[in-house]
Design a protein around this motif. Structure first.
Motif, PDB file in Angstrom:
ATOM      1  N   THR A   1       1.127   3.607   2.119  1.00 17.31           N
ATOM      2  CA  THR A   1       1.783   3.667   3.433  1.00 17.31           C
ATOM      3  C   THR A   1       1.555   2.309   4.083  1.00 17.31           C
ATOM      4  OG1 THR A   1      -0.216   4.685   4.326  1.00 17.31           O
ATOM      5  CG2 THR A   1       1.589   6.162   3.793  1.00 17.31           C
TER       6      THR A   1
ATOM      7  N   GLN B   1       0.847  -1.193   0.000  1.00 10.59           N
ATOM      8  CA  GLN B   1       0.000   0.000   0.000  1.00 10.59           C
ATOM      9  C   GLN B   1       0.891   1.255   0.000  1.00 10.59           C
ATOM     10  OE1 GLN B   1      -3.481   0.561   0.300  1.00 10.59           O
ATOM     11  NE2 GLN B   1      -3.879  -1.601  -0.121  1.00 10.59           N
TER      12      GLN B   1
ATOM     13  N   HIS C   1      -2.148  -2.590   6.464  1.00  4.66           N
ATOM     14  CA  HIS C   1      -2.306  -1.454   5.539  1.00  4.66           C
ATOM     15  C   HIS C   1      -1.907  -0.183   6.290  1.00  4.66           C
ATOM     16  CE1 HIS C   1      -5.210  -3.375   2.380  1.00  4.66           C
ATOM     17  NE2 HIS C   1      -4.128  -4.082   2.597  1.00  4.66           N
ATOM     18  N   ASN C   2      -0.828  -0.264   7.004  1.00  8.96           N
ATOM     19  CA  ASN C   2      -0.425   0.814   7.902  1.00  8.96           C
ATOM     20  C   ASN C   2       1.054   0.618   8.183  1.00  8.96           C
ATOM     21  OD1 ASN C   2       0.083   2.221  10.488  1.00  8.96           O
ATOM     22  ND2 ASN C   2      -2.143   2.458  10.554  1.00  8.96           N
TER      23      ASN C   2
END
Lengths: 417, 417
Positions: free
Chosen positions: B88, B86, B381-382
């Motif tokens: 980030t 992703q 996703h972080n």
């Protein structure tokens, strides 16, 4: 007095200038200090000069088209508004106030009528604030609210400065921007709201402008995967923002009918279909004619928001980023407008402006008022903004009647009548 | 069998590749077919070739690092996931599945162990869909879900095409993208949710993937002035969107604990502090392991939304823009994973994946399963995505144990054992 404005000429001028930056949907995109702004300024300057007026321009591009009176030592009667628009603005917001002023110059010129005081029609630079923030920059500077250099240093989203763009379009004048003595300032404007139309009233006697406060709020949760994060585990910042939107509405309704409250901006991060939003930024706009009520709304809203966001494990920070105290227009001038409407057989009511206007700043340094006419469905800041030919004509007629009666009241100092 | 993976080597490889596109907050920004993607592909190719593997690349850039077995006519055992992230993203989503495959190649190579079937470690192109939409484009094409030319024609937000970018980074192979016979496909992945961690479980036996549906909703009100439009006169599209956010949450909670429901995107127009929003666009993501329940959720949600928006004079249109039916992984392969976990003395539970994965598409054309390991706080996703060294080691150990046991079950056709 038997002077009458020519409503067809006024309407034709509105439609002609609406083509400068005109949009396909019938609106105008004429952001401050753009090429389109230059073209409408050129048009306005030429129109005023053709009536024998002198157009002077100050350091911030404010334009003053002066028609001399019997006694030119009297402070001028000012009539005006702004020629810039929102990015997808309408044909009347601001423009009506300037072109109705021009129509009065036409009427006086055609009749060879000599006022006691000089009359000046004003175009204030960058009222909308859509290109250079904040709004009403140049009338604010005139009233001493903003520093000249602050205004000149403002930048648009592309990094272009007010200073450079003003020079580029050739409207950086040499007259210092500062309040001069003004006998009275009159701004004709569409209501931008639905009240006059809903009540079938011709003329709004604008007694003041609501106090306004702007806030920025950042709500923080935890960004995580939309598929694999169970409902019970989420800290969804957008859910918090949704609650904020509802609480903002509630506080406006609770303090109605005069209060209004709006969330206008919402930016969601990361704004991806399969990611639970971790951060949401919103703006809140609260307005009420009484600053004490605004204090109360602010307290109630942020108290309720704290409770609501705590309950869903979100944190937030808020800041009041701008405010404008409630404005009270000159009651003496209000009375001139009431009598003018009555003489013309038009219906009227007192009204508070929900929107900010150049007149709100000018009221700090000169006797000032506004005249409202209805607009269709209360819509403005929109290409569909509209009013009827008759509504337009009525507003300009009241403006002329008001200005003439007010001018009658001014004593020429040096000239025998 | 006494083979053991080397967890330090696996961890070191994860940390080394995390520097390719590494972010200041410890995550990775490695969008598909960017320079960073090329660098990690080069790294992976070189690592596999140094172990004697042959790396072949198909037309969509899918990479297959093949280690021959005793019987190379047997369909390969595939292990893999994806190396893109992703914008980030974290260090483990996808990468763990590929590098654990590489670790198995290392282990087999170091031991000189010969499997019955060839083993192929796969890197699927553009799993995240963050650059080229939709997600899982290249594994989808392998499974026949997407047409090759459709995939190649996808464009990113700057208008650059998958085709051109794939050629630019030198990973446009010549092998046609199409399903070949595969003995079994295994994907090790972080859970991307909080369940395993909350229950202190080492290994998730992934029995399937939730059915997923994406919707786009456009809510229309009337754009108008925030100051001069009374509360009673407003048609505030953002108020409707706020109600939609709450209804979406409610439908997920009502069908819990397995359902999840998310509004991930919200775009407000015109998004200006003093304009009541006239139009708001949102996306909705609904997931549940049972397609019949999804039907029910969809009906309930849009029924409630119609009622809620009617009540505040808003209109809306909605469209289901994507869906993925519920996936059921191969129960035979699930059993291999269970036994491997048990043999290694690791705790386990069955789990449904809430996220989409390459394995979901591959399951259409080959026996497939996934193995989950916990991740910290359920976050993915972080950039903060994390798991412990021990959790990582346990997952790779189960993967090796599973692959070896499964390989044992395969009958060499042409070679005497």
């Amino acid at each position: 007095m038997n002077l009458k404005i020519n409503p067809e000429r006024l309407w034709a001028n509105l439609m002609e200038t609406a083509l400068i930056g005109g949009t396909q949907k019938g609106g105008i995109r004429r952001l401050s200090l753009t090429d389109e702004d230059k073209r409408v300024r050129d048009w306005f300057k030429q129109a005023c000069e053709s009536l024998g007026c002198t157009v002077s321009i100050d350091e911030l591009g404010n334009m003053f088209a002066r028609r001399p009176g019997r006694d030119n030592t009297l402070p001028p009667i000012c009539i005006g508004s702004h020629l810039d628009t929102q990015p997808t603005g309408g044909k009347f917001d601001g423009v009506l106030g300037v072109l109705a002023g021009l129509e009065i110059l036409h009427t006086l010129h055609a009749a060879g009528y000599e006022t006691n005081a000089p009359v000046e029609v004003v175009n204030w630079t960058n009222e909308e604030g859509a290109r250079f923030s904040p709004a009403m920059l140049a009338s604010g500077a005139f009233a001493g609210v903003f520093d000249r250099d602050f205004v000149l240093s403002r930048k648009d989203r592309d990094g272009l400065s007010f200073h450079d763009e003003l020079r580029r379009i050739g409207y950086a004048g040499s007259i210092p921007v500062q309040a001069r003595s003004i006998s009275g300032m009159f701004e004709l404007h569409i209501e931008q709201g639905p009240v006059l139309e809903a009540e079938n009233i011709d003329i709004g006697i604008v007694t003041g402008v609501q106090g306004m406060r702007w806030y920025e709020i950042a709500i923080t949760g935890v960004e995580s995967h939309a598929g694999s994060t169970p409902m019970w585990f989420r800290k969804d910042a957008l859910l918090g923002a949704a609650k904020a939107v509802e609480l903002v509405r509630e506080v406006g309704v609770r303090h109605g009918p005069l209060a209004v409250s709006t969330v206008g901006v919402m930016d969601v991060r990361p704004n991806s279909p399969n990611v639970i939003p971790g951060e949401v930024f919103i703006t809140i706009d609260l307005r009420h004619p009484d600053d004490a009520v605004l204090n109360c709304m602010e307290r109630e809203l942020f108290g309720a928001l704290t409770t609501a966001l705590d309950a869903i494990s979100l944190t937030f920070v808020w800041e009041r980023v701008w405010h404008s105290p409630a404005v009270h227009f000159d009651s003496h001038l209000n009375e001139y407008v009431r009598r003018a409407a009555d003489r013309l057989g038009l219906s009227r009511r007192d009204i508070i402006s929900g929107a900010g206007h150049d007149a709100a700043y000018i009221s700090r340094v000169a006797p000032t008022t506004m005249i409202f006419v209805p607009c269709r469905d209360g819509i403005s800041h929109n290409e569909l903004e509209d009013l009827t030919f008759e509504q337009c004509a009525a507003g300009a007629a009241v403006l002329l009647e008001t200005v003439l009666a007010f001018d009658e009241s001014l004593e020429p100092l040096q000239v025998e009548r």
